[in-house]
Design an enzyme around this catalytic site. Structure first.
Site, PDB file in Angstrom:
ATOM      1  N   CYS A 123       0.870  -1.158   0.110  1.00  0.00           N
ATOM      2  CA  CYS A 123       0.006   0.060   0.067  1.00  0.00           C
ATOM      3  C   CYS A 123       0.817   1.202   0.001  1.00  0.00           C
ATOM      4  O   CYS A 123       1.951   1.144   0.395  1.00  0.00           O
ATOM      5  CB  CYS A 123      -0.840   0.138   1.237  1.00  0.00           C
ATOM      6  N   ARG A 157       4.761   0.081  -6.103  1.00  0.00           N
ATOM      7  CA  ARG A 157       4.845  -0.703  -5.265  1.00  0.00           C
ATOM      8  C   ARG A 157       4.011  -1.779  -5.188  1.00  0.00           C
ATOM      9  O   ARG A 157       4.124  -2.915  -4.256  1.00  0.00           O
ATOM     10  CB  ARG A 157       4.405   0.168  -3.670  1.00  0.00           C
ATOM     11  N   TRP A 164      -2.966  -2.397  -1.424  1.00  0.00           N
ATOM     12  CA  TRP A 164      -2.753  -4.286  -1.722  1.00  0.00           C
ATOM     13  C   TRP A 164      -3.333  -4.788  -0.939  1.00  0.00           C
ATOM     14  O   TRP A 164      -3.152  -4.602   0.643  1.00  0.00           O
ATOM     15  CB  TRP A 164      -1.237  -4.056  -1.420  1.00  0.00           C
ATOM     16  N   GLY A 188      -0.368  -0.968   6.668  1.00  0.00           N
ATOM     17  CA  GLY A 188      -0.203  -1.972   7.852  1.00  0.00           C
ATOM     18  C   GLY A 188      -1.302  -2.906   8.159  1.00  0.00           C
ATOM     19  O   GLY A 188      -2.394  -2.803   7.412  1.00  0.00           O
ATOM     20  N   GLU A 219      17.816 -17.131  -7.918  1.00  0.00           N
ATOM     21  CA  GLU A 219      17.496 -15.815  -8.011  1.00  0.00           C
ATOM     22  C   GLU A 219      17.138 -15.732  -9.520  1.00  0.00           C
ATOM     23  O   GLU A 219      16.127 -14.989  -9.929  1.00  0.00           O
ATOM     24  CB  GLU A 219      18.717 -14.944  -7.886  1.00  0.00           C
TER      25      GLU A 219
END
Ligand code: M6R
Length: 614
Positions: free
Chosen positions: A2, A27, A79, A106, A487
């Site tokens: 978020c 993000r 999100w 959060g 990776e």
């Protein structure tokens, strides 16, 4: 994850908020919304999907100059955690009166208990979110002072928050607060203040910012900021420079940030290395480590913690510390660290690796290690990030802003800094001058090595064309090439949605080989470093099952090249630095496969750039 922005100033709030939300898109999010003042009340617009959809909605529903005075508002990209990504669940959420709006990053952990208490008082809820509960709670506490109401409500909250609050009765301010989720405030320039969860949003408004600490709250006005703790006691936080160019958040000549960031690696690596190699003493100079030679010699273990790509960088670091510094080294997945009650004391050197410096699990690992008295430092890219600030000592990557969700330049910079740390530790112990110098020279040559891999970009794109179809891929490697395989697989899966798994090459025959079928791609990282011969044996096991082998091989290694169906070649390198060109080739490979599959490369579904929830 978020993202938050709050704007108070002199020009129209919706336009400024939309610009900020655009910058937060990288993000990762699935819905967006904003609240602004509208003639003494709050107007709210929310939508599922992209910021562009929100912009259309705002244009259609809020035409004209209505928001010119007072120009203040808050906005959010969400999100989803509690409840699906619908416009009802999108932020902002309102209190019962509709006069207080809240955006929140959060998780409110005690939201069920709070919800029950509010329901008992007659509250109904429109969304499934924990945030709406906090909005209602703030409304319950409101009696004319929004700052007091926010603090009162936050005292009841367990969990993490970065919030921005707007109140129709007090249009000259935005209230922000944080615990575990970042808030940074761009200090008023020309009667304008912007607060956000991410400094990259502020860069076009100001270069002077204040990072809030946990349990700080602030009153943000157009002409200044007042910071207090949640008990209303004033606190002082330093104003620091951002040192970030607005152009850093532009794609330039590239179609995607990921491609741009892959190509920025020679420069990023040069920045990470600059001034940190001492060829006279054959060591590295990393003053941020904050360790005296005596402290270094007393260390007994290196424990790296990180998640995702940063975890993989730590796996390379494991080899480097053991090999160069003759010290026991391990890397642990940060999410598990605090729950396994790690054995730590002041002889343990804990290195938190995090590009963003905000990953919740890595931050929690830092706190656990500090609690146990370990010697903790960080390796972060984002200057002023929470992990960097809480560890106090650390080494910045200086890789520049990494916008694409898929981490690229941060990984290679992390590896190069870990190698320098191991060199420094090694030279304080048993590493010979000769070996130290050889490594220092090899590290110094990394940017040039990477430039050579980048020259092969068109050739790698051509190879990628043969791997666009198919739903599965295996990546294998041994020794230092094992983390490279992990990776490489992570890059492919996150941006192309091909199911790619990395394995230690020897592990394949203990189970995963059952999945091999004719034509399934196996990407074998077989650079010319110790362990390669064993990898070649494992490749034969795959070939015998009809797998299609794509090798990452060293230029000129004709025998190895002959074992492969296709190859990505990389220049020869010192074994410890050879991981870097190999990874860069696999970054480009993943990028081109995803591009050819038409995937949304910079914002893959379900992913967030920094994972600020546990
Ligand atoms: O910011 P961090 O380095 O702490 O992030 C850790 C992971 O979330 C991150 O590396 C993630 O795995 C990337 N999307 C990988 O490309």
């Amino acid at each position: 994850m978020c993202g938050i922005i709050g704007y108070i100033g002199k020009s129209e709030a919706p336009a400024n908020l939309l610009k900020g939300l655009k910058k937060l898109e990288y993000r990762g999010y699935d819905s967006a919304g904003m609240a602004v003042f509208d003639n003494g009340r709050l107007a709210v617009a929310k939508t599922s999907g992209k910021v562009s959809a929100l912009a259309e909605k705002v244009r259609a529903e809020w035409p004209g100059e209505r928001f010119a005075r007072p120009p203040v508002g808050i906005a959010h990209t969400r999100w989803a955690t509690h409840g699906s990504p619908t416009s009802l669940n999108a932020h902002p959420h309102l209190d019962a009166s509709g006069g207080i709006a809240l955006v929140h990053n959060g998780i409110i952990e005690n939201y069920r208990a709070l919800r029950a208490r509010l329901e008992a008082k007659g509250h109904g809820f429109l969304s499934e979110t924990d945030t709406e509960i906090l909005a209602r709670l703030i409304g319950e506490f409101y009696s004319g002072d929004i700052f007091d109401a926010v603090c009162g409500a936050l005292h009841q909250v367990e969990g993490t928050f970065g919030i921005a609050v707007l109140c129709a009765q007090e249009p000259d301010r935005i209230i922000v607060a944080r615990r575990g989720s970042p808030i940074v405030i761009g200090v008023g320039v020309d009667g304008e203040c912007v607060a956000a969860s991410d400094a990259s949003v502020l860069v076009e408004h100001t270069q002077r910012v204040i990072y809030l600490d946990d349990n700080d709250a602030a009153i943000v006005r157009a002409d200044g900021v007042e910071i207090r703790d949640l008990d209303n006691v004033p606190v002082t936080r330093a104003v620091v420079g951002l040192d970030m160019a607005p152009s850093a958040a532009e794609k330039g000549r590239f179609a995607h940030f990921m491609h741009k960031e892959i190509h920025e690696q020679p420069e990023a690596l040069a920045n990470a290395i600059r001034g940190r190699l001492d060829f006279t003493r054959a060591t590295a100079v990393l003053s941020g480590m904050g360790t005296s030679p005596r402290e270094l010699s007393e260390l007994e273990r290196v424990v790296m913690v990180g998640c995702g790509t940063s975890l993989h960088a730590g796996m390379v670091g494991e080899y480097a510390f053991e090999d160069l510094a003759d010290i026991h080294a391990e890397v642990q997945q940060a999410a598990e660290f605090r729950y396994r009650n790690p054995i730590l004391d002041r002889r343990a050197f804990v290195v938190a690796i995090s590009q963003s410096g905000e990953t919740a699990d890595t931050l929690a690992a830092v706190r656990e290690a500090q609690q146990k008295g370990a010697f903790v430092m960080s390796l972060c890219n984002v200057v002023g990030s929470t992990i960097a600030r809480e560890t106090g000592r650390g080494v910045y990557l200086h890789a520049g802003p990494e916008i694409s969700v898929a981490s690229t330049k941060a990984f290679t910079s992390q590896v190069v800094v870990l190698l320098m740390m191991a060199l420094k530790l090694g030279r304080g112990r048993r590493l010979s001058r000769e070996d130290g110098l050889a490594l220092a020279r090899a590290i110094d040559g990394v940017p040039a090595l990477v430039s050579r891999v980048l020259e092969a970009d068109p050739a790698i794109a051509a190879v990628a064309e043969r791997f666009v179809e198919g739903e599965h891929a295996f990546y294998i490697g041994r020794g230092l090439m094992h983390p490279v395989a992990l990776e490489g697989a992570l890059k492919l899966k996150e941006i192309s949605y091909i199911h790619a798994e990395g394995y230690h090459a020897a592990e394949l025959k203990h189970g995963p080989i059952a999945l091999l079928a004719p034509g399934v791609p196996v990407v074998a990282v077989a650079c010319d470093v110790p362990g390669k011969d064993k990898t070649l044996g494992n490749i034969e096991e795959c070939r015998a099952r009809g797998a299609r082998i794509l090798g990452v091989v060293t230029e000129g290694d004709a025998d190895t090249i002959a074992c492969m169906d296709s190859v990505l070649t990389v220049p020869p390198a010192h074994p410890l630095v050879a991981t870097i060109p190999a990874v860069v080739a696999l970054q480009l490979f993943a990028y081109h496969v995803a591009r050819l599959r038409g995937c949304p490369i910079d914002q893959p579904r379900n992913l967030a750039k920094s994972v600020t929830v546990e």
